[in-house]
Design an enzyme around this catalytic site. Structure first.
Site, PDB file in Angstrom:
ATOM      1  CD  GLU A  76       1.734  17.171   3.248  1.00 37.99           C
ATOM      2  OE1 GLU A  76       1.204  17.713   4.212  1.00 37.99           O
ATOM      3  OE2 GLU A  76       2.000  17.780   2.203  1.00 37.99           O
ATOM      4  CE1 TYR A 105      -9.884   4.378  11.117  1.00 40.02           C
ATOM      5  CE2 TYR A 105      -9.455   5.970   9.357  1.00 40.02           C
ATOM      6  CZ  TYR A 105      -9.685   4.669   9.771  1.00 40.02           C
ATOM      7  OH  TYR A 105      -9.707   3.663   8.852  1.00 40.02           O
ATOM      8  CB  THR A 120       4.414  11.506   2.962  1.00 43.01           C
ATOM      9  OG1 THR A 120       3.982  12.771   2.457  1.00 43.01           O
ATOM     10  CG2 THR A 120       4.205  11.505   4.469  1.00 43.01           C
ATOM     11  N   GLY A 167      -5.846   1.160  -3.218  1.00 38.47           N
ATOM     12  CA  GLY A 167      -5.583   2.589  -3.437  1.00 38.47           C
ATOM     13  C   GLY A 167      -4.877   2.836  -4.766  1.00 38.47           C
ATOM     14  CB  ILE A 226      -3.850  -4.087  -2.567  1.00 48.05           C
ATOM     15  CG1 ILE A 226      -3.452  -4.560  -3.975  1.00 48.05           C
ATOM     16  CG2 ILE A 226      -5.229  -4.638  -2.164  1.00 48.05           C
ATOM     17  CD1 ILE A 226      -3.187  -6.033  -4.089  1.00 48.05           C
ATOM     18  CE1 TYR A 257      -1.006  10.653   5.156  1.00 50.84           C
ATOM     19  CE2 TYR A 257       0.364  12.564   4.668  1.00 50.84           C
ATOM     20  CZ  TYR A 257       0.002  11.251   4.420  1.00 50.84           C
ATOM     21  OH  TYR A 257       0.643  10.546   3.426  1.00 50.84           O
ATOM     22  CE  LYS A 262       1.390   7.883   5.600  1.00 49.20           C
ATOM     23  NZ  LYS A 262       1.672   6.618   4.936  1.00 49.20           N
TER      24      LYS A 262
HETATM   25  P1  NDP Z   1      -4.981   6.077  -1.348  1.00 52.89           P
HETATM   26  O1  NDP Z   1      -5.740   6.952  -0.415  1.00 52.89           O
HETATM   27  O2  NDP Z   1      -5.354   6.042  -2.782  1.00 52.89           O
HETATM   28  O3  NDP Z   1      -5.043   4.557  -0.813  1.00 52.89           O
HETATM   29  C1  NDP Z   1      -4.991   4.267   0.552  1.00 52.89           C
HETATM   30  C2  NDP Z   1      -5.196   2.777   0.752  1.00 52.89           C
HETATM   31  O4  NDP Z   1      -5.175   2.498   2.154  1.00 52.89           O
HETATM   32  C3  NDP Z   1      -6.552   2.261   0.233  1.00 52.89           C
HETATM   33  O5  NDP Z   1      -6.357   0.961  -0.277  1.00 52.89           O
HETATM   34  C4  NDP Z   1      -7.395   2.197   1.489  1.00 52.89           C
HETATM   35  O6  NDP Z   1      -8.450   1.275   1.435  1.00 52.89           O
HETATM   36  C5  NDP Z   1      -6.333   1.727   2.482  1.00 52.89           C
HETATM   37  N1  NDP Z   1      -6.712   1.965   3.880  1.00 52.89           N
HETATM   38  C6  NDP Z   1      -7.111   3.126   4.442  1.00 52.89           C
HETATM   39  N2  NDP Z   1      -7.361   2.943   5.746  1.00 52.89           N
HETATM   40  C7  NDP Z   1      -7.115   1.642   6.011  1.00 52.89           C
HETATM   41  C8  NDP Z   1      -7.215   0.834   7.169  1.00 52.89           C
HETATM   42  N3  NDP Z   1      -7.633   1.326   8.328  1.00 52.89           N
HETATM   43  N4  NDP Z   1      -6.862  -0.468   7.077  1.00 52.89           N
HETATM   44  C9  NDP Z   1      -6.466  -1.005   5.896  1.00 52.89           C
HETATM   45  N5  NDP Z   1      -6.374  -0.290   4.759  1.00 52.89           N
HETATM   46  C10 NDP Z   1      -6.694   1.016   4.826  1.00 52.89           C
HETATM   47  O7  NDP Z   1      -3.443   6.462  -1.178  1.00 52.89           O
HETATM   48  P2  NDP Z   1      -2.249   6.445  -2.265  1.00 52.89           P
HETATM   49  O8  NDP Z   1      -2.307   5.198  -3.033  1.00 52.89           O
HETATM   50  O9  NDP Z   1      -2.216   7.746  -2.952  1.00 52.89           O
HETATM   51  O10 NDP Z   1      -0.982   6.428  -1.294  1.00 52.89           O
HETATM   52  C11 NDP Z   1      -0.438   5.202  -0.812  1.00 52.89           C
HETATM   53  C12 NDP Z   1       0.376   5.481   0.447  1.00 52.89           C
HETATM   54  O11 NDP Z   1       1.431   6.376   0.150  1.00 52.89           O
HETATM   55  C13 NDP Z   1      -0.400   6.106   1.590  1.00 52.89           C
HETATM   56  O12 NDP Z   1       0.152   5.599   2.793  1.00 52.89           O
HETATM   57  C14 NDP Z   1      -0.086   7.582   1.474  1.00 52.89           C
HETATM   58  O13 NDP Z   1      -0.199   8.212   2.738  1.00 52.89           O
HETATM   59  C15 NDP Z   1       1.351   7.528   0.992  1.00 52.89           C
HETATM   60  N6  NDP Z   1       1.815   8.622   0.177  1.00 52.89           N
HETATM   61  C16 NDP Z   1       1.105   8.985  -0.947  1.00 52.89           C
HETATM   62  C17 NDP Z   1       1.588   9.956  -1.780  1.00 52.89           C
HETATM   63  C18 NDP Z   1       0.857  10.381  -2.998  1.00 52.89           C
HETATM   64  O14 NDP Z   1       1.172  11.450  -3.542  1.00 52.89           O
HETATM   65  N7  NDP Z   1      -0.090   9.591  -3.498  1.00 52.89           N
HETATM   66  C19 NDP Z   1       2.878  10.632  -1.495  1.00 52.89           C
HETATM   67  C20 NDP Z   1       3.549  10.134  -0.316  1.00 52.89           C
HETATM   68  C21 NDP Z   1       3.034   9.166   0.470  1.00 52.89           C
HETATM   69  P3  NDP Z   1      -9.896   1.686   0.801  1.00 52.89           P
HETATM   70  O15 NDP Z   1      -9.714   1.602  -0.690  1.00 52.89           O
HETATM   71  O16 NDP Z   1     -10.794   0.663   1.361  1.00 52.89           O
HETATM   72  O17 NDP Z   1     -10.189   3.075   1.265  1.00 52.89           O
HETATM   73  P1  GDR Z   2      -1.428  16.887  -0.327  1.00 57.92           P
HETATM   74  O1  GDR Z   2      -2.421  16.701  -1.576  1.00 57.92           O
HETATM   75  O2  GDR Z   2      -2.077  17.573   0.795  1.00 57.92           O
HETATM   76  O3  GDR Z   2      -0.174  17.492  -0.881  1.00 57.92           O
HETATM   77  O4  GDR Z   2      -1.179  15.377   0.125  1.00 57.92           O
HETATM   78  P2  GDR Z   2      -3.748  17.454  -2.004  1.00 57.92           P
HETATM   79  O5  GDR Z   2      -3.905  17.195  -3.442  1.00 57.92           O
HETATM   80  O6  GDR Z   2      -4.866  17.145  -1.089  1.00 57.92           O
HETATM   81  O7  GDR Z   2      -3.364  18.999  -1.784  1.00 57.92           O
HETATM   82  C1  GDR Z   2      -2.311  19.636  -2.483  1.00 57.92           C
HETATM   83  C2  GDR Z   2      -2.379  21.140  -2.239  1.00 57.92           C
HETATM   84  O8  GDR Z   2      -3.520  21.665  -2.903  1.00 57.92           O
HETATM   85  C3  GDR Z   2      -4.187  22.557  -2.017  1.00 57.92           C
HETATM   86  N1  GDR Z   2      -5.592  22.667  -2.404  1.00 57.92           N
HETATM   87  C4  GDR Z   2      -6.511  21.700  -2.333  1.00 57.92           C
HETATM   88  N2  GDR Z   2      -6.427  20.413  -1.937  1.00 57.92           N
HETATM   89  C5  GDR Z   2      -7.533  19.637  -2.007  1.00 57.92           C
HETATM   90  N3  GDR Z   2      -7.463  18.347  -1.661  1.00 57.92           N
HETATM   91  N4  GDR Z   2      -8.739  20.141  -2.444  1.00 57.92           N
HETATM   92  C6  GDR Z   2      -8.877  21.440  -2.827  1.00 57.92           C
HETATM   93  O9  GDR Z   2      -9.942  21.872  -3.218  1.00 57.92           O
HETATM   94  C7  GDR Z   2      -7.705  22.256  -2.797  1.00 57.92           C
HETATM   95  N5  GDR Z   2      -7.458  23.540  -3.129  1.00 57.92           N
HETATM   96  C8  GDR Z   2      -6.182  23.784  -2.897  1.00 57.92           C
HETATM   97  C9  GDR Z   2      -3.961  21.953  -0.632  1.00 57.92           C
HETATM   98  O10 GDR Z   2      -4.200  22.924   0.380  1.00 57.92           O
HETATM   99  C10 GDR Z   2      -2.501  21.533  -0.761  1.00 57.92           C
HETATM  100  O11 GDR Z   2      -1.658  22.614  -0.504  1.00 57.92           O
HETATM  101  C11 GDR Z   2      -0.945  14.353  -0.839  1.00 57.92           C
HETATM  102  C12 GDR Z   2      -1.509  13.033  -0.276  1.00 57.92           C
HETATM  103  O12 GDR Z   2      -1.445  12.055  -1.279  1.00 57.92           O
HETATM  104  C13 GDR Z   2      -0.703  12.581   0.924  1.00 57.92           C
HETATM  105  O13 GDR Z   2      -1.136  11.276   1.317  1.00 57.92           O
HETATM  106  C14 GDR Z   2       0.777  12.519   0.540  1.00 57.92           C
HETATM  107  O14 GDR Z   2       1.547  12.164   1.659  1.00 57.92           O
HETATM  108  C15 GDR Z   2       1.228  13.869   0.015  1.00 57.92           C
HETATM  109  O15 GDR Z   2       0.428  14.224  -1.111  1.00 57.92           O
HETATM  110  C16 GDR Z   2       2.690  13.862  -0.446  1.00 57.92           C
END
Ligand code: NDP
Ligand code: GDR
Length: 350
Positions: free
Chosen positions: A132, A100, A130, A11, A9, A154, A158
């Site tokens: 991914e 982890y 996702t 995040g 929540i 990752y 997933k």
């Molecule tokens: P965030 O990284 O912003 O949020 C992740 C959340 O998970 C945070 O609340 C974090 O807590 C919590 N968390 C991490 N580790 C644990 C743990 N061990 N136990 C309990 N809680 C934990 O992610 P997003 O909001 O961007 O994404 C939400 C979900 O959707 C994730 O599962 C992500 O993999 C998936 N996803 C995201 C996409 C995107 O583009 N954003 C696309 C597709 C899938 P804390 O704040 O304490 O770190």
């Molecule tokens: P992604 O997101 O890996 O798609 O996963 P991210 O924004 O990290 O990377 C997107 C692309 O950008 C390239 N890249 C960089 N990425 C980061 N983080 N930092 C850099 O400096 C940088 N430069 C280039 C990466 O290589 C990649 O190709 C996100 C997460 O939210 C996942 O949890 C979720 O599942 C997927 O999106 C859908």
């Protein structure tokens, strides 16, 4: 009154989903992690003092690595809907912390599903799957039927979660679904994901607080949407009679370079790109200053080159459509980083 439990929540998505469900009249329960510093910034504006009456947002300490904690919470809260958003969600970091990541993202999902099964509560379960999962390109655009080829610890974790959701659905007749969400961003996006890293750097450079932005692979292509649109679809997926998996995407794809170019342009800086590969640079046309450089430390051992989702099923069956274009998403994020999230009216970007 319906009750929902959200893992993750604190995040990006968790915060938008909590807002959305509270507006719908839900009692919202969220699992937060114990941390030595505050980690609730994204939900502080909806926090309610537990000493007051009629509290609609309730927070509980917990962790996806702690099975007995999850079982207790599921049984005690007895929610109508569970949204499993908690994850170690950074793809790059998963190469540094593969075990982890598997524990939280794969086993954590199993722990939660098993807690539901054992407690025999009647609930609906949403899993944050996702794009991914598609990894190495098999076909484009990617649909619910496209085969998976995960390219990071990752994504592999997933993939386990995706299949264990399907297995529990089939084996125990549970209402459990996977939302295969493509990248979605917002002013609340974590600062180490590429979009937010770029928009923050643009704001910092304009304000003279940062000299340069270092990026990794700028050729990667992503299908970027707006997080607030996507959390609505999570809820829609749980309002059906039958559990089904859905792709949630915009159907458009852009390179990281384009995202950077557009972000700088919105702040009044035109970039020209010179050099190739690790020598590529983004140069301010007016001043000749190098503002973007490649740092190979951000390259991933295996990369996902091209993501573009086909959201037809979501549109046809649930009537869902993304509302924010790529250009407006970039503008919204740059504007928010320039002046603070509260300074912008999100509806302006629809
Ligand atoms: P965030 O990284 O912003 O949020 C992740 C959340 O998970 C945070 O609340 C974090 O807590 C919590 N968390 C991490 N580790 C644990 C743990 N061990 N136990 C309990 N809680 C934990 O992610 P997003 O909001 O961007 O994404 C939400 C979900 O959707 C994730 O599962 C992500 O993999 C998936 N996803 C995201 C996409 C995107 O583009 N954003 C696309 C597709 C899938 P804390 O704040 O304490 O770190
Ligand atoms: P992604 O997101 O890996 O798609 O996963 P991210 O924004 O990290 O990377 C997107 C692309 O950008 C390239 N890249 C960089 N990425 C980061 N983080 N930092 C850099 O400096 C940088 N430069 C280039 C990466 O290589 C990649 O190709 C996100 C997460 O939210 C996942 O949890 C979720 O599942 C997927 O999106 C859908």
């Amino acid at each position: 009154m319906k009750k929902a439990l959200i893992t993750g929540i604190t995040g990006q998505d968790g915060s938008y989903l909590a807002e959305f469900l509270l507006e719908k009249g839900y009692e919202v329960h969220g699992i937060i992690r114990r941390s030595s510093s505050f980690n609730t910034q994204r939900i502080d504006h909806i926090f309610q003092d537990p000493h007051e009456e009629d509290v609609k947002l309730k927070l509980h300490y917990g962790d996806m690595t702690d099975a007995s904690n999850l079982s207790r919470l599921v049984e005690k809260i007895n929610p109508d809907e569970i949204y499993n958003l908690a994850a170690q969600s950074h793809v790059g970091v998963s190469f540094e912390m593969p075990e982890y990541t598997a524990d939280v993202d794969a086993m954590g999902t199993l722990r939660l599903l098993d807690a539901i099964k054992e407690s025999e509560i009647d609930t609906k379960f949403y899993q944050a799957s996702t794009s991914e999962l598609y990894g190495k390109v098999q076909e484009v655009p990617q649909t619910e039927e496209t085969p998976f080829y995960p390219r990071s610890p990752y994504a592999v974790a997933k993939q386990y979660a995706y299949w264990i959701v399907k297995n529990y659905r089939e084996a125990y007749d549970m209402y459990a679904v996977n939302g295969i969400l493509f990248n979605h961003e917002s002013p609340r996006r974590g600062k180490r994901f590429v979009t937010r890293k770029i928009t923050r750097a643009v704001a910092n450079i304009v304000k003279g607080r940062q000299e340069k932005l270092y990026l990794g692979n700028m050729n990667a292509k992503r299908d970027w949407g707006f997080a607030k649109d996507y959390v609505e679809m999570m809820w829609m997926m749980l309002q059906e009679d039958n559990p089904e998996d859905y792709v949630v995407a915009t159907g458009e794809t852009h390179t990281v370079r384009e995202f950077a170019e557009l972000s700088f342009r919105h702040a009044g800086i035109e970039l020209e790109w010179k050099g190739e590969g690790v020598d590529e640079k983004g140069i301010d046309k007016k001043t000749g200053k190098v503002l973007v450089e490649v740092d190979p430390k951000y390259f991933r051992p295996t990369e996902v080159d091209l993501l573009i989702g086909d959201p037809s099923k979501a549109k046809e069956k649930l009537g869902w459509e993304p509302r924010v274009t790529f250009e407006n998403l970039v503008k919204m994020m740059v504007d928010a980083d320039m002046n603070g999230e509260n300074s912008i009216d999100i509806t302006k970007y629809y």
